[in-house]
Design an enzyme around this catalytic site. Structure first.
Site, mmCIF file in Angstrom:
data_model
loop_
_atom_site.group_PDB
_atom_site.id
_atom_site.type_symbol
_atom_site.label_atom_id
_atom_site.label_comp_id
_atom_site.label_asym_id
_atom_site.label_seq_id
_atom_site.Cartn_x
_atom_site.Cartn_y
_atom_site.Cartn_z
ATOM 1 N NE ARG A 53 -6.815 38.983 -45.319
ATOM 2 C CZ ARG A 53 -6.586 37.718 -45.061
ATOM 3 N NH1 ARG A 53 -5.367 37.200 -45.275
ATOM 4 N NH2 ARG A 53 -7.500 36.927 -44.601
ATOM 5 N N GLY A 54 -6.452 39.796 -41.843
ATOM 6 C CA GLY A 54 -6.392 38.566 -41.057
ATOM 7 C C GLY A 54 -6.130 38.977 -39.614
ATOM 8 N NE ARG A 90 -10.703 44.953 -41.512
ATOM 9 C CZ ARG A 90 -10.643 43.797 -42.176
ATOM 10 N NH1 ARG A 90 -9.473 43.248 -42.436
ATOM 11 N NH2 ARG A 90 -11.743 43.189 -42.572
ATOM 12 C CG ASP A 244 -11.722 38.143 -38.079
ATOM 13 O OD1 ASP A 244 -12.005 37.191 -38.825
ATOM 14 O OD2 ASP A 244 -10.897 39.025 -38.365
ATOM 15 C CG ASN A 254 -13.907 33.280 -40.053
ATOM 16 O OD1 ASN A 254 -12.866 33.923 -39.897
ATOM 17 N ND2 ASN A 254 -14.043 32.397 -41.024
ATOM 18 C CE LYS A 255 -13.768 38.603 -44.405
ATOM 19 N NZ LYS A 255 -14.032 40.063 -44.181
HETATM 20 O O1 MRU Z 1 -11.394 40.687 -43.678
HETATM 21 P P1 MRU Z 1 -10.223 39.779 -43.408
HETATM 22 O O2 MRU Z 1 -9.580 39.269 -44.645
HETATM 23 O O3 MRU Z 1 -9.242 40.415 -42.454
HETATM 24 O O4 MRU Z 1 -10.870 38.541 -42.677
HETATM 25 C C1 MRU Z 1 -10.072 37.471 -42.298
HETATM 26 C C2 MRU Z 1 -10.814 36.333 -41.746
HETATM 27 O O5 MRU Z 1 -12.015 36.324 -41.668
HETATM 28 C C3 MRU Z 1 -10.001 35.225 -41.197
HETATM 29 O O6 MRU Z 1 -10.683 34.018 -41.293
HETATM 30 C C4 MRU Z 1 -9.703 35.506 -39.721
HETATM 31 O O7 MRU Z 1 -9.122 36.763 -39.571
HETATM 32 C C5 MRU Z 1 -8.836 34.488 -39.120
HETATM 33 S S1 MRU Z 1 -7.182 34.696 -39.644
HETATM 34 C C6 MRU Z 1 -6.195 33.573 -38.913
#
Ligand code: MRU
Length: 368
Positions: A53-54, A90, A244, A254-255
Protein backbone atom coordinates in the site's frame (compact mmCIF):
# COMPACT_ATOMS: atom_id res chain seq x y z
CA UNK A 1 16.08 1.79 4.52
CA UNK A 2 17.34 -0.60 7.12
CA UNK A 3 15.38 -3.39 8.79
CA UNK A 4 17.30 -4.77 11.75
CA UNK A 5 20.39 -3.14 10.25
CA UNK A 6 19.98 -4.70 6.76
CA UNK A 7 19.25 -2.51 3.73
CA UNK A 8 15.79 -3.35 2.42
CA UNK A 9 13.52 -1.98 -0.28
CA UNK A 10 9.78 -2.52 -0.08
CA UNK A 11 9.68 -4.36 -3.45
CA UNK A 12 12.29 -6.36 -5.37
CA UNK A 13 12.79 -9.03 -8.01
CA UNK A 14 13.66 -12.33 -6.36
CA UNK A 15 16.95 -14.15 -7.18
CA UNK A 16 15.01 -16.33 -9.69
CA UNK A 17 14.99 -13.20 -11.87
CA UNK A 18 11.21 -12.99 -12.38
CA UNK A 19 9.03 -13.37 -9.26
CA UNK A 20 8.50 -10.32 -7.09
CA UNK A 21 9.16 -9.97 -3.38
CA UNK A 22 7.29 -7.60 -1.08
CA UNK A 23 6.88 -7.10 2.65
CA UNK A 24 3.48 -8.20 3.97
CA UNK A 25 2.52 -4.87 5.54
CA UNK A 26 -0.64 -6.33 7.12
CA UNK A 27 1.56 -8.20 9.62
CA UNK A 28 3.65 -5.23 10.75
CA UNK A 29 4.65 -4.16 13.33
CA UNK A 30 4.21 -7.56 14.95
CA UNK A 31 5.87 -9.71 12.32
CA UNK A 32 8.30 -8.94 9.50
CA UNK A 33 7.42 -11.38 6.73
CA UNK A 34 7.97 -11.22 3.00
CA UNK A 35 5.82 -12.74 0.29
CA UNK A 36 6.55 -13.84 -3.25
CA UNK A 37 4.22 -12.67 -5.99
CA UNK A 38 4.19 -14.96 -9.04
CA UNK A 39 1.10 -14.02 -11.03
CA UNK A 40 -0.99 -11.01 -11.99
CA UNK A 41 -3.64 -12.22 -9.55
CA UNK A 42 -1.09 -12.36 -6.72
CA UNK A 43 -0.32 -8.68 -7.33
CA UNK A 44 -4.00 -7.72 -7.56
CA UNK A 45 -4.69 -9.50 -4.27
CA UNK A 46 -1.70 -7.91 -2.54
CA UNK A 47 -2.80 -4.41 -3.53
CA UNK A 48 -6.49 -4.92 -2.68
CA UNK A 49 -5.71 -6.48 0.72
CA UNK A 50 -3.12 -3.74 1.39
CA UNK A 51 -0.23 -6.15 1.87
CA UNK A 52 1.35 -3.52 -0.34
CA UNK A 53 0.00 0.00 0.00
CA UNK A 54 1.00 3.65 -0.25
CA UNK A 55 0.58 5.43 -3.57
CA UNK A 56 4.12 5.06 -5.01
CA UNK A 57 4.44 1.44 -3.93
CA UNK A 58 1.04 0.60 -5.41
CA UNK A 59 2.35 2.01 -8.70
CA UNK A 60 5.58 0.00 -8.52
CA UNK A 61 3.70 -3.20 -7.63
CA UNK A 62 1.29 -2.65 -10.53
CA UNK A 63 4.27 -2.27 -12.87
CA UNK A 64 5.51 -5.69 -11.80
CA UNK A 65 1.95 -7.02 -12.12
CA UNK A 66 2.18 -6.17 -15.83
CA UNK A 67 5.54 -8.00 -16.00
CA UNK A 68 4.08 -11.14 -14.45
CA UNK A 69 1.05 -11.03 -16.76
CA UNK A 70 3.31 -10.72 -19.83
CA UNK A 71 5.56 -13.50 -18.61
CA UNK A 72 2.52 -15.78 -18.71
CA UNK A 73 1.05 -14.41 -21.96
CA UNK A 74 2.56 -11.70 -24.17
CA UNK A 75 -0.59 -10.99 -26.20
CA UNK A 76 -2.36 -7.61 -26.47
CA UNK A 77 -5.34 -9.17 -24.72
CA UNK A 78 -3.17 -10.18 -21.77
CA UNK A 79 -1.75 -6.66 -21.56
CA UNK A 80 -5.22 -5.10 -21.65
CA UNK A 81 -6.52 -7.55 -19.06
CA UNK A 82 -3.61 -6.79 -16.73
CA UNK A 83 -4.06 -3.04 -17.17
CA UNK A 84 -7.79 -3.22 -16.37
CA UNK A 85 -7.42 -5.61 -13.41
CA UNK A 86 -4.65 -3.57 -11.80
CA UNK A 87 -6.33 -0.22 -12.41
CA UNK A 88 -9.47 -1.46 -10.64
CA UNK A 89 -7.61 -2.36 -7.43
CA UNK A 90 -7.62 1.05 -5.73
CA UNK A 91 -9.21 4.20 -7.12
CA UNK A 92 -7.60 7.17 -5.33
CA UNK A 93 -3.83 6.79 -5.77
CA UNK A 94 -3.09 8.14 -9.26
CA UNK A 95 0.44 6.67 -9.17
CA UNK A 96 -1.28 3.41 -10.10
CA UNK A 97 -2.57 4.74 -13.42
CA UNK A 98 0.66 6.63 -14.03
CA UNK A 99 2.72 3.44 -13.65
CA UNK A 100 0.34 1.40 -15.80
CA UNK A 101 0.47 4.01 -18.58
CA UNK A 102 4.27 4.00 -18.39
CA UNK A 103 4.27 0.21 -18.73
CA UNK A 104 1.87 0.30 -21.65
CA UNK A 105 4.05 2.86 -23.45
CA UNK A 106 7.15 0.71 -22.84
CA UNK A 107 5.76 -2.53 -24.28
CA UNK A 108 2.77 -1.89 -26.54
CA UNK A 109 4.63 -1.29 -29.81
CA UNK A 110 7.31 -3.91 -29.34
CA UNK A 111 7.52 -7.32 -30.96
CA UNK A 112 5.93 -9.87 -28.67
CA UNK A 113 9.21 -11.65 -27.98
CA UNK A 114 10.66 -8.48 -26.47
CA UNK A 115 7.68 -7.45 -24.36
CA UNK A 116 8.36 -9.24 -21.09
CA UNK A 117 12.01 -8.14 -21.02
CA UNK A 118 11.07 -4.54 -21.78
CA UNK A 119 8.43 -4.65 -19.04
CA UNK A 120 10.88 -5.84 -16.39
CA UNK A 121 13.36 -3.14 -17.44
CA UNK A 122 10.73 -0.38 -17.23
CA UNK A 123 9.42 -1.64 -13.87
CA UNK A 124 12.96 -1.55 -12.46
CA UNK A 125 13.39 2.00 -13.78
CA UNK A 126 10.11 3.07 -12.16
CA UNK A 127 11.43 1.74 -8.84
CA UNK A 128 14.83 3.44 -9.17
CA UNK A 129 13.16 6.67 -10.27
CA UNK A 130 10.92 6.56 -7.18
CA UNK A 131 13.96 6.26 -4.92
CA UNK A 132 15.76 9.17 -6.62
CA UNK A 133 12.64 11.35 -6.46
CA UNK A 134 12.17 10.61 -2.77
CA UNK A 135 15.79 11.46 -2.01
CA UNK A 136 15.25 14.84 -3.69
CA UNK A 137 12.01 15.37 -1.73
CA UNK A 138 13.99 14.64 1.42
CA UNK A 139 16.68 17.19 0.55
CA UNK A 140 14.09 19.84 -0.34
CA UNK A 141 12.07 19.24 2.83
CA UNK A 142 15.21 19.29 4.96
CA UNK A 143 15.52 23.05 4.46
CA UNK A 144 12.12 23.55 6.13
CA UNK A 145 13.16 21.54 9.17
CA UNK A 146 16.56 23.28 9.35
CA UNK A 147 14.85 26.69 9.44
CA UNK A 148 12.70 25.63 12.39
CA UNK A 149 15.68 23.99 14.14
CA UNK A 150 17.65 27.24 13.87
CA UNK A 151 14.94 28.99 15.95
CA UNK A 152 15.02 26.37 18.71
CA UNK A 153 16.94 27.00 21.92
CA UNK A 154 19.04 24.57 23.97
CA UNK A 155 18.87 21.79 21.35
CA UNK A 156 15.10 21.34 21.73
CA UNK A 157 13.69 18.98 19.11
CA UNK A 158 11.70 20.07 16.08
CA UNK A 159 8.22 18.59 16.56
CA UNK A 160 6.78 17.18 13.36
CA UNK A 161 3.27 15.76 13.03
CA UNK A 162 2.47 13.20 10.34
CA UNK A 163 -0.60 11.24 9.34
CA UNK A 164 -0.83 7.72 7.95
CA UNK A 165 2.37 6.23 6.52
CA UNK A 166 4.23 8.12 3.84
CA UNK A 167 7.55 6.56 4.69
CA UNK A 168 9.71 4.02 2.91
CA UNK A 169 7.09 1.30 3.30
CA UNK A 170 4.69 3.40 1.21
CA UNK A 171 7.27 3.89 -1.52
CA UNK A 172 10.07 1.79 -2.98
CA UNK A 173 12.49 3.32 -0.48
CA UNK A 174 13.15 6.50 1.55
CA UNK A 175 9.50 7.70 1.66
CA UNK A 176 7.97 11.06 0.84
CA UNK A 177 6.70 12.83 3.99
CA UNK A 178 9.21 10.94 6.13
CA UNK A 179 12.15 11.55 3.78
CA UNK A 180 12.99 15.03 5.19
CA UNK A 181 12.66 13.57 8.69
CA UNK A 182 15.15 10.78 8.01
CA UNK A 183 17.63 13.14 6.38
CA UNK A 184 17.31 15.69 9.19
CA UNK A 185 17.74 12.97 11.81
CA UNK A 186 20.83 11.63 10.02
CA UNK A 187 22.21 15.19 9.89
CA UNK A 188 21.99 15.36 13.67
CA UNK A 189 19.00 17.72 13.96
CA UNK A 190 17.02 16.85 17.12
CA UNK A 191 13.55 15.75 16.05
CA UNK A 192 10.42 14.35 17.56
CA UNK A 193 7.56 12.99 15.46
CA UNK A 194 3.89 12.91 16.52
CA UNK A 195 2.45 9.90 14.70
CA UNK A 196 -1.32 9.89 14.14
CA UNK A 197 -2.53 6.33 14.69
CA UNK A 198 -4.62 6.59 11.48
CA UNK A 199 -7.74 4.54 12.00
CA UNK A 200 -9.15 2.40 10.61
CA UNK A 201 -6.06 0.57 9.31
CA UNK A 202 -3.64 2.15 11.77
CA UNK A 203 -0.90 2.83 9.26
CA UNK A 204 0.56 5.42 11.64
CA UNK A 205 0.56 3.24 14.76
CA UNK A 206 1.64 0.10 12.92
CA UNK A 207 3.88 1.24 10.07
CA UNK A 208 5.15 4.78 10.65
CA UNK A 209 5.98 4.05 14.29
CA UNK A 210 7.76 0.85 13.25
CA UNK A 211 9.76 2.58 10.52
CA UNK A 212 10.78 5.47 12.75
CA UNK A 213 11.76 2.99 15.45
CA UNK A 214 13.93 1.01 13.00
CA UNK A 215 15.70 4.25 12.10
CA UNK A 216 16.01 5.47 15.71
CA UNK A 217 13.87 8.59 15.26
CA UNK A 218 12.17 9.68 18.53
CA UNK A 219 8.39 9.56 18.13
CA UNK A 220 5.10 9.15 19.97
CA UNK A 221 1.90 7.62 18.61
CA UNK A 222 -1.16 9.72 19.30
CA UNK A 223 -4.88 9.10 18.90
CA UNK A 224 -6.13 10.54 15.64
CA UNK A 225 -8.00 13.30 17.43
CA UNK A 226 -5.05 14.58 19.48
CA UNK A 227 -3.37 16.71 16.82
CA UNK A 228 -5.55 19.80 17.27
CA UNK A 229 -4.89 19.86 21.01
CA UNK A 230 -1.14 19.54 20.49
CA UNK A 231 -1.12 22.32 17.92
CA UNK A 232 -3.10 24.60 20.24
CA UNK A 233 -0.44 24.14 22.90
CA UNK A 234 2.58 24.82 20.70
CA UNK A 235 3.68 21.17 20.58
CA UNK A 236 3.75 20.93 16.77
CA UNK A 237 6.22 22.99 14.71
CA UNK A 238 5.34 21.59 11.30
CA UNK A 239 2.98 19.01 9.82
CA UNK A 240 4.18 16.94 6.85
CA UNK A 241 1.90 14.41 5.17
CA UNK A 242 1.94 12.42 1.94
CA UNK A 243 -0.59 12.37 -0.89
CA UNK A 244 -2.35 9.86 -3.09
CA UNK A 245 -3.34 12.39 -5.71
CA UNK A 246 -2.78 16.12 -6.09
CA UNK A 247 -5.14 17.89 -8.47
CA UNK A 248 -4.11 20.61 -10.91
CA UNK A 249 -5.28 23.29 -8.45
CA UNK A 250 -3.09 21.93 -5.63
CA UNK A 251 -5.86 20.18 -3.65
CA UNK A 252 -4.36 17.04 -2.12
CA UNK A 253 -6.05 13.70 -1.42
CA UNK A 254 -4.49 11.74 1.41
CA UNK A 255 -5.56 9.26 4.07
CA UNK A 256 -8.87 10.08 5.77
CA UNK A 257 -8.31 12.58 8.58
CA UNK A 258 -5.65 14.61 6.81
CA UNK A 259 -8.14 17.41 6.07
CA UNK A 260 -8.98 17.79 9.78
CA UNK A 261 -5.29 18.13 10.60
CA UNK A 262 -4.92 20.81 7.95
CA UNK A 263 -7.88 22.73 9.43
CA UNK A 264 -6.36 22.55 12.90
CA UNK A 265 -2.94 23.55 11.53
CA UNK A 266 -4.39 26.58 9.76
CA UNK A 267 -6.28 27.66 12.90
CA UNK A 268 -3.07 27.42 14.91
CA UNK A 269 -0.71 28.83 12.26
CA UNK A 270 1.23 25.59 12.10
CA UNK A 271 2.82 25.18 8.64
CA UNK A 272 1.15 22.30 6.82
CA UNK A 273 3.14 20.67 4.01
CA UNK A 274 2.26 17.89 1.59
CA UNK A 275 5.19 15.86 0.21
CA UNK A 276 4.67 14.21 -3.16
CA UNK A 277 6.52 12.76 -6.12
CA UNK A 278 5.47 14.13 -9.52
CA UNK A 279 3.64 10.90 -10.53
CA UNK A 280 1.12 11.84 -7.79
CA UNK A 281 0.06 14.97 -9.69
CA UNK A 282 -3.07 14.58 -11.79
CA UNK A 283 -3.33 17.56 -14.13
CA UNK A 284 -6.51 16.07 -15.63
CA UNK A 285 -8.43 16.81 -12.42
CA UNK A 286 -8.97 20.57 -12.20
CA UNK A 287 -10.47 20.63 -8.70
CA UNK A 288 -9.47 18.00 -6.17
CA UNK A 289 -12.38 18.36 -3.75
CA UNK A 290 -14.96 17.62 -6.43
CA UNK A 291 -12.87 15.60 -8.87
CA UNK A 292 -10.73 13.07 -6.98
CA UNK A 293 -12.46 9.70 -6.49
CA UNK A 294 -12.51 8.64 -2.84
CA UNK A 295 -12.09 4.95 -2.09
CA UNK A 296 -14.68 3.39 0.18
CA UNK A 297 -13.57 0.13 1.72
CA UNK A 298 -15.25 -2.61 3.70
CA UNK A 299 -16.96 -1.48 6.90
CA UNK A 300 -15.22 -4.38 8.63
CA UNK A 301 -12.06 -2.24 8.76
CA UNK A 302 -13.89 0.27 10.98
CA UNK A 303 -15.88 -2.30 12.93
CA UNK A 304 -12.80 -4.30 13.90
CA UNK A 305 -9.22 -3.80 15.01
CA UNK A 306 -6.34 -6.21 14.91
CA UNK A 307 -3.37 -6.54 17.21
CA UNK A 308 -1.18 -9.04 18.97
CA UNK A 309 -2.21 -10.98 22.05
CA UNK A 310 0.08 -11.46 25.03
CA UNK A 311 0.86 -14.98 23.77
CA UNK A 312 1.91 -13.72 20.34
CA UNK A 313 -1.18 -14.36 18.20
CA UNK A 314 -2.31 -11.69 15.72
CA UNK A 315 -6.06 -11.41 16.31
CA UNK A 316 -8.90 -9.26 15.05
CA UNK A 317 -11.53 -8.08 17.51
CA UNK A 318 -14.84 -6.28 16.97
CA UNK A 319 -15.18 -2.78 18.48
CA UNK A 320 -18.61 -1.78 17.09
CA UNK A 321 -21.96 -3.27 18.18
CA UNK A 322 -23.31 -5.97 15.89
CA UNK A 323 -26.00 -4.38 13.77
CA UNK A 324 -24.57 -0.84 13.72
CA UNK A 325 -24.07 0.50 10.23
CA UNK A 326 -20.47 1.43 9.43
CA UNK A 327 -19.00 3.69 6.73
CA UNK A 328 -15.36 3.55 5.68
CA UNK A 329 -14.11 6.47 3.61
CA UNK A 330 -10.45 5.85 2.84
CA UNK A 331 -9.29 9.33 1.88
CA UNK A 332 -10.21 13.00 2.09
CA UNK A 333 -9.11 16.02 0.13
CA UNK A 334 -7.32 18.94 1.73
CA UNK A 335 -8.08 22.13 -0.21
CA UNK A 336 -5.03 23.97 -1.52
CA UNK A 337 -5.83 27.03 0.62
CA UNK A 338 -4.96 25.00 3.76
CA UNK A 339 -1.60 23.80 2.37
CA UNK A 340 1.49 25.90 3.11
CA UNK A 341 3.48 24.23 0.34
CA UNK A 342 4.05 21.10 -1.71
CA UNK A 343 7.43 19.41 -1.19
CA UNK A 344 8.36 17.92 -4.57
CA UNK A 345 11.51 16.61 -6.20
CA UNK A 346 11.85 19.96 -7.95
CA UNK A 347 11.57 22.06 -4.83
CA UNK A 348 8.93 23.35 -2.44
CA UNK A 349 6.17 24.94 -4.50
CA UNK A 350 2.87 26.65 -3.75
CA UNK A 351 -0.28 24.52 -3.84
CA UNK A 352 -1.63 26.19 -6.96
CA UNK A 353 -2.09 25.41 -10.64
CA UNK A 354 0.37 28.12 -11.60
CA UNK A 355 3.16 26.79 -9.39
CA UNK A 356 2.57 23.13 -10.30
CA UNK A 357 2.47 23.90 -14.02
CA UNK A 358 5.67 25.93 -13.73
CA UNK A 359 7.48 23.17 -11.85
CA UNK A 360 6.19 20.31 -14.03
CA UNK A 361 5.42 21.82 -17.45
CA UNK A 362 5.85 18.50 -19.30
CA UNK A 363 3.26 16.78 -17.10
CA UNK A 364 0.90 19.73 -17.43
CA UNK A 365 1.23 19.80 -21.25
CA UNK A 366 0.81 16.02 -21.55
CA UNK A 367 -2.54 16.25 -19.75
CA UNK A 368 -3.99 18.78 -22.23
O1 MRU B 1 -4.50 3.37 2.20
P1 MRU B 1 -3.01 3.56 2.10
O2 MRU B 1 -2.28 3.01 3.27
O3 MRU B 1 -2.47 3.08 0.78
O4 MRU B 1 -2.84 5.13 2.14
C1 MRU B 1 -1.56 5.68 2.11
C2 MRU B 1 -1.54 7.14 2.28
O5 MRU B 1 -2.53 7.78 2.47
C3 MRU B 1 -0.22 7.79 2.11
O6 MRU B 1 -0.14 8.95 2.87
C4 MRU B 1 -0.03 8.15 0.63
O7 MRU B 1 -0.21 7.03 -0.17
C5 MRU B 1 1.29 8.74 0.36
S1 MRU B 1 2.53 7.51 0.38
C6 MRU B 1 4.01 8.17 0.01
Amino acid sequence: MKVAGKHTRSIWVEPDGWSVGVIDQTLLPHRFATIRLETLNDVVRAIVSMQVRGAPLIGAAAAYGVCLALRADVSDESLDRAYAALLATRPTAINLKWALDEMLAAVRNRPRAERAGAAYRRAAEICDQDVAINQAIGRNGLALIETIAARKKHGEPVNVLTHCNAGWLATVDVGTALAPIYIAHDAGIPLHVWVDETRPRNQGAALTAWELGQHGVPHAVIADNAGGHLMQHGAVDIAIVGADRVAANGDAANKIGTYLKALAATDNRVPFYVALPSPTIDFTVADGVTGIPIEQRSGEEVATMSGITSDGRIETVRVVPNGSAVANYGFDVTPARLITGLITERGVVAASHEALAKAFPERCDAAK
